[in-house]
Write a protein that holds these residues in place. Structure first.
Motif, PDB file in Angstrom:
ATOM      1  N   UNK A 163      35.028  55.958 -64.868  1.00  0.00           N
ATOM      2  CA  UNK A 163      34.492  57.280 -65.191  1.00  0.00           C
ATOM      3  C   UNK A 163      33.002  57.368 -64.874  1.00  0.00           C
ATOM      4  N   UNK A 164      32.270  56.322 -65.206  1.00  0.00           N
ATOM      5  CA  UNK A 164      30.834  56.302 -64.940  1.00  0.00           C
ATOM      6  C   UNK A 164      30.575  56.322 -63.436  1.00  0.00           C
ATOM      7  N   UNK A 165      31.345  55.565 -62.683  1.00  0.00           N
ATOM      8  CA  UNK A 165      31.177  55.554 -61.222  1.00  0.00           C
ATOM      9  C   UNK A 165      31.416  56.934 -60.629  1.00  0.00           C
ATOM     10  N   UNK A 166      32.398  57.639 -61.124  1.00  0.00           N
ATOM     11  CA  UNK A 166      32.661  59.001 -60.645  1.00  0.00           C
ATOM     12  C   UNK A 166      31.446  59.894 -60.866  1.00  0.00           C
ATOM     13  N   UNK A 167      30.841  59.743 -62.021  1.00  0.00           N
ATOM     14  CA  UNK A 167      29.681  60.569 -62.355  1.00  0.00           C
ATOM     15  C   UNK A 167      28.456  60.138 -61.558  1.00  0.00           C
ATOM     16  N   UNK A 168      28.310  58.848 -61.308  1.00  0.00           N
ATOM     17  CA  UNK A 168      27.193  58.367 -60.485  1.00  0.00           C
ATOM     18  C   UNK A 168      27.302  58.905 -59.060  1.00  0.00           C
TER      19      UNK A 168
ATOM     20  N   UNK B 257      21.540  59.587 -69.113  1.00  0.00           N
ATOM     21  CA  UNK B 257      21.571  60.466 -70.290  1.00  0.00           C
ATOM     22  C   UNK B 257      22.704  61.491 -70.188  1.00  0.00           C
ATOM     23  N   UNK B 258      22.845  62.111 -69.023  1.00  0.00           N
ATOM     24  CA  UNK B 258      23.905  63.110 -68.832  1.00  0.00           C
ATOM     25  C   UNK B 258      25.285  62.469 -68.956  1.00  0.00           C
ATOM     26  N   UNK B 259      25.441  61.302 -68.375  1.00  0.00           N
ATOM     27  CA  UNK B 259      26.733  60.604 -68.442  1.00  0.00           C
ATOM     28  C   UNK B 259      27.062  60.247 -69.892  1.00  0.00           C
ATOM     29  N   UNK B 260      26.071  59.723 -70.621  1.00  0.00           N
ATOM     30  CA  UNK B 260      26.284  59.338 -72.020  1.00  0.00           C
ATOM     31  C   UNK B 260      26.709  60.550 -72.848  1.00  0.00           C
ATOM     32  N   UNK B 261      26.057  61.686 -72.615  1.00  0.00           N
ATOM     33  CA  UNK B 261      26.416  62.892 -73.364  1.00  0.00           C
ATOM     34  C   UNK B 261      27.823  63.366 -73.009  1.00  0.00           C
ATOM     35  N   UNK B 262      28.139  63.383 -71.714  1.00  0.00           N
ATOM     36  CA  UNK B 262      29.455  63.862 -71.286  1.00  0.00           C
ATOM     37  C   UNK B 262      30.587  62.972 -71.779  1.00  0.00           C
ATOM     38  N   UNK B 263      30.360  61.667 -71.770  1.00  0.00           N
ATOM     39  CA  UNK B 263      31.406  60.731 -72.188  1.00  0.00           C
ATOM     40  C   UNK B 263      31.352  60.406 -73.676  1.00  0.00           C
ATOM     41  N   UNK B 264      30.334  60.948 -74.347  1.00  0.00           N
ATOM     42  CA  UNK B 264      30.132  60.689 -75.771  1.00  0.00           C
ATOM     43  C   UNK B 264      30.080  59.191 -76.061  1.00  0.00           C
ATOM     44  N   UNK B 265      29.271  58.505 -75.278  1.00  0.00           N
ATOM     45  CA  UNK B 265      29.063  57.061 -75.423  1.00  0.00           C
ATOM     46  C   UNK B 265      27.585  56.809 -75.692  1.00  0.00           C
ATOM     47  N   UNK B 266      27.288  55.622 -76.181  1.00  0.00           N
ATOM     48  CA  UNK B 266      25.909  55.234 -76.419  1.00  0.00           C
ATOM     49  C   UNK B 266      25.188  55.064 -75.084  1.00  0.00           C
ATOM     50  N   UNK B 267      23.975  55.603 -74.965  1.00  0.00           N
ATOM     51  CA  UNK B 267      23.226  55.463 -73.706  1.00  0.00           C
ATOM     52  C   UNK B 267      23.018  54.002 -73.289  1.00  0.00           C
ATOM     53  N   UNK B 268      22.896  53.101 -74.261  1.00  0.00           N
ATOM     54  CA  UNK B 268      22.695  51.681 -73.941  1.00  0.00           C
ATOM     55  C   UNK B 268      23.897  51.113 -73.191  1.00  0.00           C
ATOM     56  N   UNK B 269      25.097  51.497 -73.616  1.00  0.00           N
ATOM     57  CA  UNK B 269      26.317  51.019 -72.952  1.00  0.00           C
ATOM     58  C   UNK B 269      26.400  51.585 -71.541  1.00  0.00           C
ATOM     59  N   UNK B 270      26.041  52.843 -71.386  1.00  0.00           N
ATOM     60  CA  UNK B 270      26.068  53.480 -70.068  1.00  0.00           C
ATOM     61  C   UNK B 270      25.017  52.838 -69.167  1.00  0.00           C
TER      62      UNK B 270
ATOM     63  N   UNK C  99      23.959  47.633 -57.721  1.00  0.00           N
ATOM     64  CA  UNK C  99      24.251  46.676 -56.650  1.00  0.00           C
ATOM     65  C   UNK C  99      25.276  47.245 -55.663  1.00  0.00           C
ATOM     66  N   UNK C 100      26.094  48.163 -56.143  1.00  0.00           N
ATOM     67  CA  UNK C 100      27.164  48.733 -55.326  1.00  0.00           C
ATOM     68  C   UNK C 100      26.901  50.208 -55.018  1.00  0.00           C
ATOM     69  N   UNK C 101      25.616  50.585 -55.048  1.00  0.00           N
ATOM     70  CA  UNK C 101      25.223  51.987 -54.879  1.00  0.00           C
ATOM     71  C   UNK C 101      25.787  52.588 -53.602  1.00  0.00           C
ATOM     72  N   UNK C 102      25.969  53.821 -53.643  1.00  0.00           N
ATOM     73  CA  UNK C 102      26.503  54.759 -52.664  1.00  0.00           C
ATOM     74  C   UNK C 102      28.009  54.907 -52.810  1.00  0.00           C
ATOM     75  N   UNK C 103      28.785  53.831 -52.718  1.00  0.00           N
ATOM     76  CA  UNK C 103      30.231  54.013 -52.909  1.00  0.00           C
ATOM     77  C   UNK C 103      30.663  53.699 -54.335  1.00  0.00           C
ATOM     78  N   UNK C 104      29.872  52.945 -55.083  1.00  0.00           N
ATOM     79  CA  UNK C 104      30.156  52.614 -56.482  1.00  0.00           C
ATOM     80  C   UNK C 104      31.610  52.195 -56.680  1.00  0.00           C
ATOM     81  N   UNK C 105      31.974  51.073 -56.114  1.00  0.00           N
ATOM     82  CA  UNK C 105      33.339  50.545 -56.239  1.00  0.00           C
ATOM     83  C   UNK C 105      33.569  50.082 -57.676  1.00  0.00           C
ATOM     84  N   UNK C 106      34.317  50.861 -58.427  1.00  0.00           N
ATOM     85  CA  UNK C 106      34.506  50.574 -59.849  1.00  0.00           C
ATOM     86  C   UNK C 106      35.203  49.238 -60.096  1.00  0.00           C
TER      87      UNK C 106
END
Length: 93
Positions: A42-47, A54-67, A76-83
């Motif tokens: 889910x995070x990779x999709x949003x990235x 911050x936006x991802x944490x709010x949308x997923x209702x998760x702690x920002x530290x975990x995100x 390390x896997x930027x651009x395609x973000x292979x989950x």
């Protein structure tokens, strides 16, 4: 009437109990791994959509530290973000 102590029977029972406990632990571990992989996906999709921590944490209702932890590993896997690769990296830590 008291039953005689049967060492083989006791060992069988203890093995059965140990297997059951191991099975339960394995299931719990599998569920946790699956949940972590789903969160990474889910995070990779949003990235990929250019969203920030911050936006991802709010949308997923998760702690920002975990995100943030997952986003740092994802860099390390930027651009395609292979989950799958990101999840493997995180679960290997």
């Amino acid at each position: 009437m008291l039953e005689e102590y049967d060492e083989k029977k006791v060992r069988r029972y203890l093995r059965k109990e140990a297997r059951e406990e191991g099975r339960k632990e394995g299931i719990a571990q599998g569920i946790n791994t699956g949940m972590e992989r789903k969160l990474v996906d889910l995070i990779c999709r949003k990235l990929r959509k250019g969203k920030g921590v911050k936006a991802i944490a709010e949308e997923l209702e998760e702690e920002p530290e975990a995100i943030e932890r997952i986003c740092q590993a994802a860099q390390e896997f930027a651009s395609d973000y292979d989950s799958e690769l990101i999840a493997e990296k995180l679960l290997g830590e």
